[in-house]
Write an enzyme that holds these catalytic residues in place. Sequence first.
Site, PDB file in Angstrom:
ATOM      1  N   HIS A 149       0.849  -1.190   0.000  1.00 35.77           N
ATOM      2  CA  HIS A 149       0.000   0.000   0.000  1.00 35.77           C
ATOM      3  C   HIS A 149       0.884   1.239   0.000  1.00 35.77           C
ATOM      4  O   HIS A 149       1.915   1.281   0.666  1.00 35.77           O
ATOM      5  CB  HIS A 149      -0.923   0.013   1.219  1.00 35.77           C
ATOM      6  CG  HIS A 149      -2.047   0.994   1.098  1.00 35.77           C
ATOM      7  ND1 HIS A 149      -1.897   2.334   1.373  1.00 35.77           N
ATOM      8  CD2 HIS A 149      -3.337   0.825   0.684  1.00 35.77           C
ATOM      9  CE1 HIS A 149      -3.052   2.952   1.164  1.00 35.77           C
ATOM     10  NE2 HIS A 149      -3.928   2.063   0.748  1.00 35.77           N
ATOM     11  N   ASP A 165      -7.633  -4.891  -0.408  1.00 36.18           N
ATOM     12  CA  ASP A 165      -8.090  -5.489  -1.662  1.00 36.18           C
ATOM     13  C   ASP A 165      -7.985  -7.016  -1.622  1.00 36.18           C
ATOM     14  O   ASP A 165      -8.812  -7.716  -2.226  1.00 36.18           O
ATOM     15  CB  ASP A 165      -7.280  -4.940  -2.837  1.00 36.18           C
ATOM     16  CG  ASP A 165      -7.461  -3.449  -3.005  1.00 36.18           C
ATOM     17  OD1 ASP A 165      -8.596  -3.020  -3.199  1.00 36.18           O
ATOM     18  OD2 ASP A 165      -6.462  -2.714  -2.924  1.00 36.18           O
TER      19      ASP A 165
END
Length: 410
Positions: free
Chosen positions: A299, A347
């Site tokens: 991320h 995700d």
Amino acid sequence: MSEWIGVEQACERLGVKQATLYAYVSRGVLTRRKTDGRSVFDAAEIEALARRGRPRRRAGTTDLVIESAITMLGEDRHYYRGRDAIELAATWRLEDVAAWLWTGEAEPGERAPFAARPEGLAAARDAQRGLPAGVLPLERLHVIVAAMAAADPVRLNFEPAAVQRTGTAILGGMVDALPDPGARKPRRPLVPELHVRLWRKLAGDGADDRLEDVLRFAMVLLADHELASSTLAARVAASVRADPYAVVTAGLGVVSGALHGGASLGVEALLAEIDEPHRAAHAIGERLRRGERISGFGHAVYKGGDARGEALLDRLRRTMPGNPRLAVADALLREAAHHSLPPMNVDFALGLLTHLAGMPRGAGEAIFGIARTAGWLAHAIEEYTSPTRLRLRASYTGPFRGAEVDTVGT
């Protein structure tokens, strides 16, 4: 020997909020370490940055800072108007968090169902009739929002209360205009909760209905994330007085990117490929040999791990203990760690949720887009009320031939 100071002292010396301090860490401007569970910073580094007046950028990056009271990013999680989003997800619905993001005043409780205007819903359903089979749910959302916009004669009212009313219609229509599963499931009475209506649209035959509440949990987590790429696009649209439907359309256009909301599509494909845990090593290894990026890991902000993903994965484990597909997910996580991949993100957990629920391909990015619509509209309201006049400039590096020209953009 360096002196290390706490978050409060660092913020006070720099004159910034905690979100900005952690943003400096994610950009490589500041060094942070943990002592007894607390984040601490090098006092000399803080002092040097304070004297420079503004942070240095890493090569190839551009900082855009907009004042906003909507969402703050912490070191591993985010906060909606100062409240921990993971804590809110324990009990709130998307409707609750949307109202909170839009007004900063609303609390969970009884409220009118989020529903599209009848003419808008009819237009959205009609507009999909010519779509080919296999169209992804997110692609349908583009058509749905555009059709609802064309059927709304008052969409250009930018007063906050009007945008909130439009927002409830957009969110309701995005869910209700998706194709009905039809004969696969018995018809059931309409319900007010968006996550329940979306579950009925997307969940596969035989899906465990306990996952319905996990979908609610995920949608609250995904409702906003500060100036993520899609939110920036939505905010730029609002800055030029585009209507709320156009704001959502701008966000949807960006959210499909493989490095943004579309990452769950790659996770779905990875999980669908692996029938047994021992196949995880082959699947990861083959992708790495081809030079492919492994979706669901890493991320841009949460370098040490994405608490949203951990919270959603923990919710799945507690809801579906012993499910054999969780063993496949665990094998993937172990293999990713073996290859020193970054920590998994939200995700990955979202892709796992859609996989466990037997949802159609691309369901994750559609869930992401619907949930994030709440945040896009919150930023639109803020932008309509206090315009920031967003206008980025390029540093031209191409050839120039001709007389002198005025290079000031409009």
